[in-house]
Motif scaffolding. Structure first.
Motif, PDB file in Angstrom:
ATOM      1  N   GLN A   1       0.857  -1.177  -0.024  1.00  0.00           N
ATOM      2  CA  GLN A   1       0.128  -0.054   0.026  1.00  0.00           C
ATOM      3  C   GLN A   1       0.706   1.255  -0.148  1.00  0.00           C
ATOM      4  O   GLN A   1       2.164   1.100   0.461  1.00  0.00           O
ATOM      5  N   LEU A   2       0.191   2.236  -0.292  1.00  0.00           N
ATOM      6  CA  LEU A   2       1.014   3.525  -0.636  1.00  0.00           C
ATOM      7  C   LEU A   2       0.665   4.402   0.569  1.00  0.00           C
ATOM      8  O   LEU A   2      -0.456   4.777   0.676  1.00  0.00           O
ATOM      9  N   GLY A   3       1.574   5.165   1.314  1.00  0.00           N
ATOM     10  CA  GLY A   3       1.280   6.391   2.156  1.00  0.00           C
ATOM     11  C   GLY A   3       2.106   7.481   1.963  1.00  0.00           C
ATOM     12  O   GLY A   3       3.133   7.715   1.224  1.00  0.00           O
ATOM     13  N   SER A   4       1.439   8.444   2.351  1.00  0.00           N
ATOM     14  CA  SER A   4       2.176  10.111   2.090  1.00  0.00           C
ATOM     15  C   SER A   4       2.742  10.177   3.503  1.00  0.00           C
ATOM     16  O   SER A   4       2.271   9.584   4.524  1.00  0.00           O
ATOM     17  N   GLN A   5       3.646  11.036   3.395  1.00  0.00           N
ATOM     18  CA  GLN A   5       4.577  11.468   4.613  1.00  0.00           C
ATOM     19  C   GLN A   5       3.681  12.542   5.497  1.00  0.00           C
ATOM     20  O   GLN A   5       3.830  13.080   6.704  1.00  0.00           O
ATOM     21  N   ASP A   6       2.796  13.209   4.892  1.00  0.00           N
ATOM     22  CA  ASP A   6       2.008  14.327   5.485  1.00  0.00           C
ATOM     23  C   ASP A   6       0.977  14.737   4.445  1.00  0.00           C
ATOM     24  O   ASP A   6       0.864  14.262   3.494  1.00  0.00           O
ATOM     25  N   VAL A   7       0.104  15.649   4.809  1.00  0.00           N
ATOM     26  CA  VAL A   7      -0.982  16.497   3.835  1.00  0.00           C
ATOM     27  C   VAL A   7      -1.325  17.671   4.582  1.00  0.00           C
ATOM     28  O   VAL A   7      -0.879  18.153   5.701  1.00  0.00           O
ATOM     29  N   TYR A   8      -2.211  18.480   3.883  1.00  0.00           N
ATOM     30  CA  TYR A   8      -2.525  19.868   4.453  1.00  0.00           C
ATOM     31  C   TYR A   8      -4.043  19.461   4.477  1.00  0.00           C
ATOM     32  O   TYR A   8      -4.758  18.706   3.867  1.00  0.00           O
ATOM     33  N   PHE A   9      -4.667  20.251   5.366  1.00  0.00           N
ATOM     34  CA  PHE A   9      -6.039  20.042   5.934  1.00  0.00           C
ATOM     35  C   PHE A   9      -7.231  20.561   5.081  1.00  0.00           C
ATOM     36  O   PHE A   9      -8.237  20.156   5.025  1.00  0.00           O
ATOM     37  N   GLU A  10      -6.896  21.607   4.321  1.00  0.00           N
ATOM     38  CA  GLU A  10      -7.691  22.427   3.425  1.00  0.00           C
ATOM     39  C   GLU A  10      -8.212  21.597   2.227  1.00  0.00           C
ATOM     40  O   GLU A  10      -7.346  20.911   1.404  1.00  0.00           O
ATOM     41  N   PRO A  11      -9.341  22.035   1.602  1.00  0.00           N
ATOM     42  CA  PRO A  11      -9.482  21.238   0.348  1.00  0.00           C
ATOM     43  C   PRO A  11      -8.811  22.060  -0.767  1.00  0.00           C
ATOM     44  O   PRO A  11      -8.256  23.044  -0.566  1.00  0.00           O
ATOM     45  N   PRO A  12      -8.777  21.676  -1.893  1.00  0.00           N
ATOM     46  CA  PRO A  12      -7.826  22.367  -3.083  1.00  0.00           C
ATOM     47  C   PRO A  12      -8.226  23.862  -3.169  1.00  0.00           C
ATOM     48  O   PRO A  12      -9.201  24.334  -2.779  1.00  0.00           O
ATOM     49  N   GLY A  13      -7.253  24.561  -3.242  1.00  0.00           N
ATOM     50  CA  GLY A  13      -7.431  25.940  -3.197  1.00  0.00           C
ATOM     51  C   GLY A  13      -6.002  26.782  -3.221  1.00  0.00           C
ATOM     52  O   GLY A  13      -4.971  26.270  -3.675  1.00  0.00           O
ATOM     53  N   ALA A  14      -6.181  27.919  -2.904  1.00  0.00           N
ATOM     54  CA  ALA A  14      -4.811  28.881  -2.843  1.00  0.00           C
ATOM     55  C   ALA A  14      -4.005  28.569  -1.568  1.00  0.00           C
ATOM     56  O   ALA A  14      -4.109  29.631  -0.715  1.00  0.00           O
ATOM     57  N   PHE A  15      -3.245  27.376  -1.308  1.00  0.00           N
ATOM     58  CA  PHE A  15      -2.361  26.990  -0.277  1.00  0.00           C
ATOM     59  C   PHE A  15      -1.153  26.645  -0.971  1.00  0.00           C
ATOM     60  O   PHE A  15      -0.739  25.519  -1.057  1.00  0.00           O
ATOM     61  N   THR A  16      -0.231  27.559  -1.485  1.00  0.00           N
ATOM     62  CA  THR A  16       1.007  27.404  -2.285  1.00  0.00           C
ATOM     63  C   THR A  16       1.987  26.447  -1.465  1.00  0.00           C
ATOM     64  O   THR A  16       2.172  26.639  -0.112  1.00  0.00           O
ATOM     65  N   GLY A  17       2.358  25.332  -2.421  1.00  0.00           N
ATOM     66  CA  GLY A  17       3.269  24.345  -1.724  1.00  0.00           C
ATOM     67  C   GLY A  17       2.494  23.295  -1.067  1.00  0.00           C
ATOM     68  O   GLY A  17       3.543  22.628  -0.513  1.00  0.00           O
ATOM     69  N   GLU A  18       1.284  23.366  -0.736  1.00  0.00           N
ATOM     70  CA  GLU A  18       0.628  22.252  -0.048  1.00  0.00           C
ATOM     71  C   GLU A  18       0.035  21.154  -0.680  1.00  0.00           C
ATOM     72  O   GLU A  18      -0.124  21.546  -2.096  1.00  0.00           O
ATOM     73  N   ILE A  19      -0.347  20.198  -0.281  1.00  0.00           N
ATOM     74  CA  ILE A  19      -0.768  19.054  -1.020  1.00  0.00           C
ATOM     75  C   ILE A  19      -2.301  18.651  -0.233  1.00  0.00           C
ATOM     76  O   ILE A  19      -2.380  18.746   0.837  1.00  0.00           O
TER      77      ILE A  19
END
Ligand code: PEP
Length: 259
Positions: free
Chosen positions: A63-81
């Motif tokens: 399985q695939l995992g990420s090391q982190d994430v941002y909590f907001e839905p897609p939008g103007a959050f430069t550099g985030e995922i």
């Protein structure tokens, strides 16, 4: 004696390592290995290699995992995922509250709590890390620290949501240092975490939630750690970058799961 019916999870945190070719090659080593069916396996490459690694392991048991994430839905959050981007590339797990994010990047319990909620809402599985600094352990504050991180990172999480979370106890002094908690030290904190869950939620959750141990896990210490009653797997940093070593840790998980 292991708690019955628990599937072990061995997760590899590749941190900020490798390049694209190396990441795909390493994923390929696991994709073509004969992995034991008794153990769940997850690899967590850097964001930029998630897509390529996801394609390489597609159709396998890894399985695939990420090391982190941002909590907001897609939008103007430069550099985030966003969580939707992680789902889009095939992630199942998201590491949250890793000690390097808490202590190097400066993430608070409050921020981690928002991320936990976003990950659960996206139907992904958080691997929530908790653990004390060396001075906190030496001052006898380990339990207070993990209780504070548990309460803050999981504020407002329902029992139903808690049942979908994986915890990882990672003493900060053992991460990337070569110093491992003894199996007894790790088991003690894992057992305390089950008591915390029993008090905050209920005994079924306390028994069922998987708690991984992380902190310089390697082939030479994996068996003893993984055979502890309340250790349900490992979050592996450095040793997950070596295919032979990581496969040996997975094999140790299989032995621990079947004795
Ligand atoms: C980790 O990255 O979560 C970790 C435990 O690292 P290491 O195994 O290198 O100590």
């Amino acid at each position: 004696m292991k708690r019955s019916g628990k599937r072990l999870l061995i997760a590899g945190n590749w941190k900020m390592n490798l390049n694209r070719t190396m990441a795909i090659d390493l994923a390929g080593e696991f994709a073509t290995a004969d992995l034991p069916t008794e153990v769940d396996v997850c690899i967590c490459p850097p964001y930029v290699y998630l897509d390529a690694v996801g394609i390489r392991i597609h159709g396998t048991r890894i399985q695939l995992g990420s090391q982190d994430v941002y909590f907001e839905p897609p939008g103007a959050f430069t550099g985030e995922i966003s969580t939707s981007m992680l789902s889009d590339v095939g992630c199942d797990f998201v590491i949250l509250g890793h000690s390097e994010r808490r202590n190097v990047i400066g993430e608070s319990n409050e921020l981690i709590n928002r991320k936990v909620k976003a990950v659960l809402n996206a139907k992904l599985t958080p691997i929530l890390c908790l653990g004390e600094l060396l001075e906190q352990r030496e001052a006898g504050k380990t339990l207070d620290v993990v209780q504070n991180q548990f309460d803050g990172s999981l504020a407002g999480i329902s029992a139903e949501q808690m049942a979908r979370i994986v915890l990882a106890y990672e003493p900060v002094w053992a991460i990337g240092t070569g110093k491992t908690a003894t199996p007894e030290q790790a088991q003690e904190v894992h057992s305390d975490l089950r008591k915390i869950m029993a008090k905050c939620y209920n005994s079924a959750i306390a028994q069922d939630v998987r708690i991984l141990y992380g902190g310089s896990v390697k082939p030479s210490n994996a068996s003893e750690l993984l055979s502890q009653a309340d250790i349900d797997g490992a979050l592996v940093g450095g040793a997950s970058l070596d295919s032979d070593g990581f496969l040996q840790i997975i094999a140790a998980g299989r032995t621990a799961a079947t004795v």
